[in-house]
Design a protein around this motif. Structure first.
Motif, PDB file in Angstrom:
ATOM      1  N   GLY A 170      76.245   8.041  55.962  1.00 28.09           N
ATOM      2  CA  GLY A 170      75.921   7.924  57.173  1.00 28.09           C
ATOM      3  C   GLY A 170      76.709   6.492  57.521  1.00 28.09           C
ATOM      4  O   GLY A 170      76.347   5.411  57.392  1.00 28.09           O
ATOM      5  N   VAL A 174      80.909  16.522  61.924  1.00 33.09           N
ATOM      6  CA  VAL A 174      81.883  15.247  61.839  1.00 33.09           C
ATOM      7  C   VAL A 174      82.047  14.550  63.377  1.00 33.09           C
ATOM      8  O   VAL A 174      82.377  15.376  64.386  1.00 33.09           O
ATOM      9  CB  VAL A 174      83.148  15.767  61.445  1.00 33.09           C
ATOM     10  CG1 VAL A 174      84.296  14.584  61.694  1.00 33.09           C
ATOM     11  CG2 VAL A 174      83.255  15.835  59.928  1.00 33.09           C
ATOM     12  N   ASP A 208      78.801   4.673  60.859  1.00 37.36           N
ATOM     13  CA  ASP A 208      78.916   4.935  62.432  1.00 37.36           C
ATOM     14  C   ASP A 208      80.556   4.973  62.652  1.00 37.36           C
ATOM     15  O   ASP A 208      81.293   3.835  62.329  1.00 37.36           O
ATOM     16  CB  ASP A 208      78.333   3.534  63.055  1.00 37.36           C
ATOM     17  CG  ASP A 208      77.979   3.945  64.625  1.00 37.36           C
ATOM     18  OD1 ASP A 208      79.161   4.301  65.088  1.00 37.36           O
ATOM     19  OD2 ASP A 208      77.027   3.925  65.033  1.00 37.36           O
ATOM     20  N   ALA A 209      80.905   5.816  62.998  1.00 38.93           N
ATOM     21  CA  ALA A 209      82.439   6.156  63.307  1.00 38.93           C
ATOM     22  C   ALA A 209      82.997   5.229  64.440  1.00 38.93           C
ATOM     23  O   ALA A 209      84.014   4.764  64.064  1.00 38.93           O
ATOM     24  CB  ALA A 209      82.596   7.466  64.046  1.00 38.93           C
ATOM     25  N   GLN A 212      86.854  20.462  52.956  1.00 35.67           N
ATOM     26  CA  GLN A 212      85.506  20.520  52.358  1.00 35.67           C
ATOM     27  C   GLN A 212      84.780  21.865  52.138  1.00 35.67           C
ATOM     28  O   GLN A 212      83.484  21.719  51.870  1.00 35.67           O
ATOM     29  CB  GLN A 212      84.625  19.407  53.101  1.00 35.67           C
ATOM     30  CG  GLN A 212      85.251  17.946  52.965  1.00 35.67           C
ATOM     31  CD  GLN A 212      84.361  16.824  53.331  1.00 35.67           C
ATOM     32  OE1 GLN A 212      82.879  17.254  53.684  1.00 35.67           O
ATOM     33  NE2 GLN A 212      84.757  15.875  53.474  1.00 35.67           N
ATOM     34  N   THR A 253      91.230   6.873  59.098  1.00 33.77           N
ATOM     35  CA  THR A 253      90.876   7.904  59.892  1.00 33.77           C
ATOM     36  C   THR A 253      90.514   9.114  59.270  1.00 33.77           C
ATOM     37  O   THR A 253      89.378   9.758  59.496  1.00 33.77           O
ATOM     38  CB  THR A 253      92.125   8.369  60.965  1.00 33.77           C
ATOM     39  OG1 THR A 253      92.742   7.347  61.591  1.00 33.77           O
ATOM     40  CG2 THR A 253      91.571   9.261  62.060  1.00 33.77           C
ATOM     41  N   VAL A 254      91.360   9.778  58.428  1.00 34.14           N
ATOM     42  CA  VAL A 254      90.882  10.937  57.771  1.00 34.14           C
ATOM     43  C   VAL A 254      89.659  11.055  56.678  1.00 34.14           C
ATOM     44  O   VAL A 254      88.800  11.443  56.559  1.00 34.14           O
ATOM     45  CB  VAL A 254      92.140  11.521  56.910  1.00 34.14           C
ATOM     46  CG1 VAL A 254      91.863  12.470  55.899  1.00 34.14           C
ATOM     47  CG2 VAL A 254      93.309  11.910  57.929  1.00 34.14           C
ATOM     48  N   GLN A 312      87.175   8.574  56.945  1.00 35.69           N
ATOM     49  CA  GLN A 312      85.934   8.656  57.543  1.00 35.69           C
ATOM     50  C   GLN A 312      85.304   9.869  58.198  1.00 35.69           C
ATOM     51  O   GLN A 312      84.379  10.117  58.195  1.00 35.69           O
ATOM     52  CB  GLN A 312      85.997   7.257  58.830  1.00 35.69           C
ATOM     53  CG  GLN A 312      86.846   7.761  59.938  1.00 35.69           C
ATOM     54  CD  GLN A 312      86.149   7.970  61.121  1.00 35.69           C
ATOM     55  OE1 GLN A 312      84.990   8.657  60.892  1.00 35.69           O
ATOM     56  NE2 GLN A 312      86.815   7.937  62.216  1.00 35.69           N
ATOM     57  N   LEU A 313      86.467  10.707  58.352  1.00 37.15           N
ATOM     58  CA  LEU A 313      86.283  12.200  58.684  1.00 37.15           C
ATOM     59  C   LEU A 313      85.415  12.879  57.489  1.00 37.15           C
ATOM     60  O   LEU A 313      84.550  13.664  57.288  1.00 37.15           O
ATOM     61  CB  LEU A 313      87.394  12.920  59.544  1.00 37.15           C
ATOM     62  CG  LEU A 313      87.957  12.357  60.702  1.00 37.15           C
ATOM     63  CD1 LEU A 313      88.976  13.106  60.987  1.00 37.15           C
ATOM     64  CD2 LEU A 313      86.882  12.557  61.885  1.00 37.15           C
ATOM     65  N   HIS A 314      86.327  12.599  56.289  1.00 35.63           N
ATOM     66  CA  HIS A 314      85.812  13.319  55.230  1.00 35.63           C
ATOM     67  C   HIS A 314      84.252  12.835  54.736  1.00 35.63           C
ATOM     68  O   HIS A 314      83.331  13.258  54.499  1.00 35.63           O
ATOM     69  CB  HIS A 314      86.788  13.120  54.098  1.00 35.63           C
ATOM     70  CG  HIS A 314      87.684  14.262  54.082  1.00 35.63           C
ATOM     71  ND1 HIS A 314      87.589  15.523  53.501  1.00 35.63           N
ATOM     72  CD2 HIS A 314      88.998  14.029  54.526  1.00 35.63           C
ATOM     73  CE1 HIS A 314      88.563  16.267  53.489  1.00 35.63           C
ATOM     74  NE2 HIS A 314      89.680  15.402  54.315  1.00 35.63           N
ATOM     75  N   ALA A 315      84.230  11.429  54.982  1.00 39.27           N
ATOM     76  CA  ALA A 315      82.903  10.882  54.555  1.00 39.27           C
ATOM     77  C   ALA A 315      81.710  11.143  55.257  1.00 39.27           C
ATOM     78  O   ALA A 315      80.660  11.511  54.760  1.00 39.27           O
ATOM     79  CB  ALA A 315      82.987   9.325  54.649  1.00 39.27           C
ATOM     80  N   GLN A 316      82.046  11.465  56.705  1.00 40.37           N
ATOM     81  CA  GLN A 316      80.937  12.081  57.730  1.00 40.37           C
ATOM     82  C   GLN A 316      80.784  13.484  57.085  1.00 40.37           C
ATOM     83  O   GLN A 316      79.726  13.985  56.949  1.00 40.37           O
ATOM     84  CB  GLN A 316      81.418  12.217  58.819  1.00 40.37           C
ATOM     85  CG  GLN A 316      81.552  10.884  59.797  1.00 40.37           C
ATOM     86  CD  GLN A 316      81.925  11.128  61.117  1.00 40.37           C
ATOM     87  OE1 GLN A 316      80.896  11.718  61.713  1.00 40.37           O
ATOM     88  NE2 GLN A 316      82.614  10.361  61.587  1.00 40.37           N
ATOM     89  N   GLY A 317      81.674  14.259  56.677  1.00 32.81           N
ATOM     90  CA  GLY A 317      81.612  15.630  56.109  1.00 32.81           C
ATOM     91  C   GLY A 317      80.531  15.718  54.968  1.00 32.81           C
ATOM     92  O   GLY A 317      79.781  16.549  54.593  1.00 32.81           O
ATOM     93  N   PHE A 318      80.839  14.466  54.047  1.00 33.44           N
ATOM     94  CA  PHE A 318      79.886  14.401  52.858  1.00 33.44           C
ATOM     95  C   PHE A 318      78.698  14.133  53.304  1.00 33.44           C
ATOM     96  O   PHE A 318      77.477  13.764  52.560  1.00 33.44           O
ATOM     97  CB  PHE A 318      80.458  13.723  51.924  1.00 33.44           C
ATOM     98  CG  PHE A 318      81.723  14.194  51.287  1.00 33.44           C
ATOM     99  CD1 PHE A 318      81.360  15.393  50.425  1.00 33.44           C
ATOM    100  CD2 PHE A 318      82.847  13.793  51.186  1.00 33.44           C
ATOM    101  CE1 PHE A 318      82.582  16.103  49.849  1.00 33.44           C
ATOM    102  CE2 PHE A 318      83.779  14.262  50.534  1.00 33.44           C
ATOM    103  CZ  PHE A 318      83.722  15.590  49.881  1.00 33.44           C
ATOM    104  N   GLY A 319      78.383  13.656  54.569  1.00 32.96           N
ATOM    105  CA  GLY A 319      77.045  13.018  55.164  1.00 32.96           C
ATOM    106  C   GLY A 319      76.873  11.763  54.686  1.00 32.96           C
ATOM    107  O   GLY A 319      75.646  11.193  54.887  1.00 32.96           O
TER     108      GLY A 319
END
Lengths: 360, 306, 359
Positions: free
Chosen positions: B262, A189, B264-265, A210, B250-251, B253-260
């Motif tokens: 793609g 992240v 851009d933050a 997660q 905020t939260v 988009q962090l989770h979305a990144q964790g799920f991979g």
């Protein structure tokens, strides 16, 4: 106009001479200046550089005098602060963040007698050295421990910005973890900040939610460690020993140990042997340390970690040894090949197996 | 536990400090004062709450200290703008500079110390219920307090006489003064309330969200709170929605990144601000509608000429 | 009991006396603070206030630090007089640096005397374009410009960060987030060799003088003042409110953009994510400290710069933490802003008879 400007130049020179004369009397002490990007109380990056400063004081006692300026942003103010340190009679100045690179080079040209040491940059000069640490060696070891100890096979990784330093750390830890645990998954992240405790904590929570049961971080505050402690999972500290924030959670920390380097460079100034160098030290030079292993690490894992540490230190193991493919499947290193430093310094790709894409 | 519930819990944690600061500022702005020093008041609250908790061992005392310190910081602003008629924008900015400095100075002995986070509510049976239990009945007291504040402020503004006076003062201080309402006193009290709320928001960061003290730890949340007030068109219910939207983005988009996924933050980080501008435009287009909510005297100095 | 009474007209004597009084109060309060921290107050105050003026290097750095503050604050003063509240100068500064910087990067291997003027124009236009958004939204949709301009500041800073991390990144820079260095004809001429004092300071002073003349003599200045002091009268006398809003935002946006470009092409010499360090916000304070008068703003900008540079000196020479600078600046600003009340008001003791007469 030209005459005026000449007169002013003469004045500057005169003032400079006066300043030099003023400091010459007190020149028995070696004066050491530091410029920090954050507050020295950040318990991360700037904190550890300040520990290095304190180590110099401890080592040389009244033979040195150190000064520092904290919270200097990597923008227009940096050059002034560096110049002021140089003008104030510093014999050697440590500029401890990447963004101080160009200001350091500029000031160094004006003060050829003063030695400059710039951390993590790549521009050098006759009186400018660069230094950095092979943090990725530490990342390799924590990758091994994480790969062995995870129960969910999911490692959470809190990253700051996609610069080579950070990307290298992710790749090193992933490759090591993968080598002992083929099912390993890394969740990365990007928080787009070096320092925002609230956001780092949010990211830590998200990763734990997660399914990550071990956290790694490449940001500066101890917030993620604290969250791991509360959640009852494990984490690895970054930059400094974060044990007090996670007495149960911390397995070990990669510690930026600047003291040996700083002491040796100040010593070199004292002895008159200082010259411009490029240092990229790892376990072998004592610039990267692992803090005390947690007793939660099983004996066999600990042994494996220590063995890897010793092998890297002895130079018999390189964390980036082929065969390694890039994320897109193309070959990066052939079997047995080790990564050249140039590739590592500019690393801007994930290795095969890391999921997600690098932010551009 | 179900991931959705965990994500929602994460959003609650991220949103609560914003909500505290925003609801306080909302009342301040409703009274016709623009205090841009929210960031400064928050960070002073963060260190006050943390320091008091460490010293006394009591979270409750810590929270009291945070609210008090926030209000005390706001009092500087109040004296300057209400009695000495200084410009509100400039004074608010100065308050932020001051608050960041004071908190860093005060916090020098506390960085690196550690305290247990604020306890979470646990009611036997109810907190263990599926879904509603973890979602509604297992938070720390500040989460409930923040929601209670939203309800309380909405009730106060719309249903009480004092709230009516406060709105009248924000709408037209000259008329309010002519009717005999104590303009300066109302605004002073509103500012103290706003400061106390901001202080609690800061304390949520240092006592719950992270929980630790580090310099500059508010990292711009005070400014986001200001955006939320506008986003909310000065309505408490919408401030709640706004805080949860900001926290949620905020939260998530962090989770979305964790799920991979793609994304851009950094581009995504712009979203809340752009959204606020769009909302502002939509609500402002209709002059009649916006004037119902926006305090007409916002930011204007008041001097009682008689 | 004391109360404030509005003066019939602002006191000229107080106008000059209050800043002195504020500085004296700050010295007093600051001295107490330093003494409490175990530092010699006289020495500490000397380092804070006198050392930034005591050698040529410090003075040139004072100019470097004050130039953007003066440029931005002069621009803002028009709007603030007219009741147009642009508090997003930080964003306009950032976009100005970006647009001007992009021109420098496009022509990074093409030297020429035309380059710097072109960059400046691009910077000014960039700042104006960013300020045009709140101007358009206010005049067309009645959206509050304070809030729009503030929100756009965050967008601008993130935009700079995104671009410097990506497309504008130095191709030889090992992927670190910063642009190429601008070459010589894309950097501002230096006034005094061996220092960073550049032409930007001269421009800032010229701009301040021009603004002073415009404000005092030109019809624009008149309209701006009328609009601020009597918006209704302004509408009656036929000049459009929206025209003034646009004008004020274009002036402040353009000057903020120019300041941003000067910062990139002057004291930094490249685009870096940390280029905006809060000048846009600090300039708001400077504008008020200077009483919205361009000449006063020059003085206020220099005073503000002294505290920054003095704060750094205090760290180096006295080992005071950087937090002290913030506290000290905060106190100075509080006193300066608070004591201003004496210009427009006088302190009267409320006589019992007066109260009785009123009731």
């Amino acid at each position: 106009m030209r005459r005026l400007s000449n007169a002013l130049v003469a004045m500057v020179a005169a003032v400079g001479l006066l300043a030099a004369a003023g400091t010459a009397g007190a020149a028995d002490k070696v004066k050491v200046g530091f410029i920090f990007v954050g507050p020295i109380g950040d318990h991360g990056w700037s904190y550890e550089h300040n520990q290095g400063r304190l180590a110099i004081e401890k080592e040389f006692g009244d033979k040195v005098e150190t000064t520092y300026v904290e919270n200097v942003s990597e923008g227009p103010d940096a050059e002034r602060v560096i110049q002021r340190l140089a003008q104030g009679g510093s014999d050697i100045i440590f500029t401890t963040s990447f963004g101080f690179m160009n200001p350091t080079i500029k000031v160094a040209k004006r003060f050829p007698k003063v030695k400059f040491e710039h951390a993590t940059g790549f521009k050098r000069d006759a009186n400018v050295s660069t230094y950095s640490s092979r943090f990725y060696e530490g990342r390799h070891v924590i990758g091994l421990i994480a790969g062995k100890m995870t129960k969910t096979n999911t490692i959470g990784y809190i990253a700051s910005f996609p610069i080579p330093e950070v990307v290298r750390g992710i790749n090193a830890a992933y490759l090591a973890a993968k080598s002992v645990n083929p099912d390993i998954k890394f969740k990365v992240v990007w928080v787009s900040t070096w320092f925002d405790p609230g956001k780092e904590a949010d990211a830590a929570k998200a990763l734990i939610d997660q399914g990550a049961d071990i956290l790694m971080q490449h940001t500066d505050s101890p917030a993620a460690m604290k969250i791991a402690e509360e959640a009852g999972i494990f984490a690895f500290g970054q930059a400094s020993d974060m044990h007090r924030f996670g007495p149960n959670a911390q397995l070990t920390s990669i510690v930026d140990a600047w003291s040996p380097y700083y002491i040796s460079r100040v010593k070199a100034v004292m002895d008159g042997t200082w010259e411009s160098t490029d240092t990229w030290g790892g376990f072998d030079s004592g610039m990267v340390l692992l803090s005390d292993y947690s007793d939660k690490i099983p004996a066999d894992v600990r042994e494996m970690a220590e063995k890897a540490h010793d092998a890297i230190k002895a130079g018999t193991l390189h964390p980036f040894t082929g065969p390694i493919n890039k994320q897109d499947g193309s070959v990066w290193l052939k079997a047995g090949e080790t990564a050249p430093d140039g590739d590592l310094l500019g690393m801007n790709f994930y290795v095969e197996g890391v999921e997600g894409s690098l932010p551009k | 536990m179900d991931l959705t519930i965990l994500i929602l819990q994460g959003i609650i944690v991220a949103a609560t400090p914003l909500l505290f600061a925003a609801i306080g500022e909302l009342v301040v702005e409703k009274s016709g004062v623009l205090n841009l020093g929210v960031e400064g008041m928050m960070i002073v609250g963060a260190i006050a709450g943390f320091a008091m908790t460490i010293e006394s061992g009591s979270h409750l005392l810590g929270l009291v200290a945070a609210a008090t310190a926030g209000a005390a910081t706001a009092a500087i602003f109040a004296v300057l703008t209400q009695f000495l008629m200084s410009n509100q924008v400039a004074t608010g900015l100065a308050l932020t500079i001051f608050g960041l400095g004071v908190s860093a100075l005060w916090g020098q002995g506390y960085s690196g110390q550690s305290t247990a986070p604020l306890a979470r509510l646990h009611i036997p049976v109810i907190s263990d219920l599926p879904i509603v239990g973890p979602l509604l009945f297992s938070h720390d007291i500040l989460v409930y307090l923040s929601v209670a504040l939203v309800v309380g402020v909405a009730w106060f503004l719309n249903r009480t006489r004092a709230g009516l006076i406060l709105r009248a003062v924000g709408e037209s201080h000259s008329s309010a003064h002519a009717i005999g309402y104590p303009v300066v006193k109302v605004r002073f009290l509103a500012l103290l309330f706003g400061g106390a709320c901001a202080g609690l928001g800061g304390a949520y960061l240092s006592l719950v969200q992270t929980p630790l003290w580090v310099e500059d730890m508010t990292a711009g949340r005070g400014w986001i709170a200001l955006a939320i007030v506008v986003f909310a068109t000065w309505k408490p219910g919408r401030a709640f929605a706004g805080a949860y939207l900001f926290g949620g983005v905020t939260v998530l988009q962090l989770h979305a990144q964790g799920f991979g996924v793609g994304i851009d933050a950094q581009y995504l980080s712009m979203l809340p601000y752009v959204t606020t501008v769009v909302v502002l435009v939509i609500i402002s287009r209709d002059k009649a509608r916006v004037s119902l909510n926006a305090p007409a005297c916002l930011g204007k100095p008041f001097y009682a000429s008689s | 009991m004391l109360r404030l009474e509005l003066r019939k007209e602002p006191s000229r004597a107080m106008r000059y006396a209050t800043p002195v009084l504020a500085v004296l109060l700050t010295i007093l309060a600051g001295g107490i603070m330093f003494a409490l921290m175990g530092k010699d107050p006289v020495e500490a105050l000397h380092v804070f206030f006198i050392s930034p003026l005591s050698d040529l290097f410090s003075i040139t750095e004072l100019m470097v630090k004050a130039s953007p503050l003066i440029l931005i604050a002069v621009g803002l003063s028009f709007g603030f007089r007219a009741g147009v509240w642009n508090i997003g100068a930080e964003g306009q500064f950032t976009v100005g640096a970006l647009t001007g910087g992009v021109v420098a990067l496009i022509f990074y291997n093409v030297p020429g005397i035309w380059l710097l003027p072109m960059m400046t124009i691009a910077g000014v236009l960039g700042g104006m374009a960013w300020a045009a958004i709140p101007a358009f939204l206010r005049t067309r949709y009645n959206a509050n410009e304070i809030l729009v301009s503030l929100m756009l500041t965050y967008v601008a800073i993130l935009l700079l960060s995104v671009l410097v991390h990506g497309p504008l990144r130095d191709p030889e820079g090992l992927n670190f987030p910063e642009s190429r260095m601008f070459h010589d004809s894309a950097t501002l001429p230096i006034l005094i060799a061996g220092t960073r004092a550049n032409i930007g300071f001269v421009v800032a002073i010229l701009v301040a003088i021009t603004a002073w003349i415009v404000m005092a003599r030109h019809v624009i200045g008149f309209q701006v003042r009328v609009m601020g002091e009597a918006p209704l009268a302004a509408r009656f006398s036929g000049f459009l409110e929206s025209r003034i809003v646009w004008l004020c935002l274009m002036i402040s946006g353009g000057l903020a953009g120019m300041a941003g470009l000067f910062e990139a092409a002057g004291s930094v010499g490249q685009l870096v994510p940390m280029l905006p360090v809060g000048y846009g916000f600090t300039a708001i304070i400077v504008a008020f400290l200077g009483r919205l008068n361009p000449i006063g703003i020059v003085a206020a900008g220099l005073v503000m710069a002294v505290t920054y540079i003095g704060g750094e000196a205090a760290q180096i020479e006295l080992g005071l933490p950087s937090a002290v600078t913030g506290v000290f600046q905060g106190m100075l600003l509080f006193f300066l802003l608070g004591i201003d009340v004496l210009v427009h008001y006088q302190i009267k003791s409320r006589r019992p008879s007066a109260v009785a007469a009123k009731s």
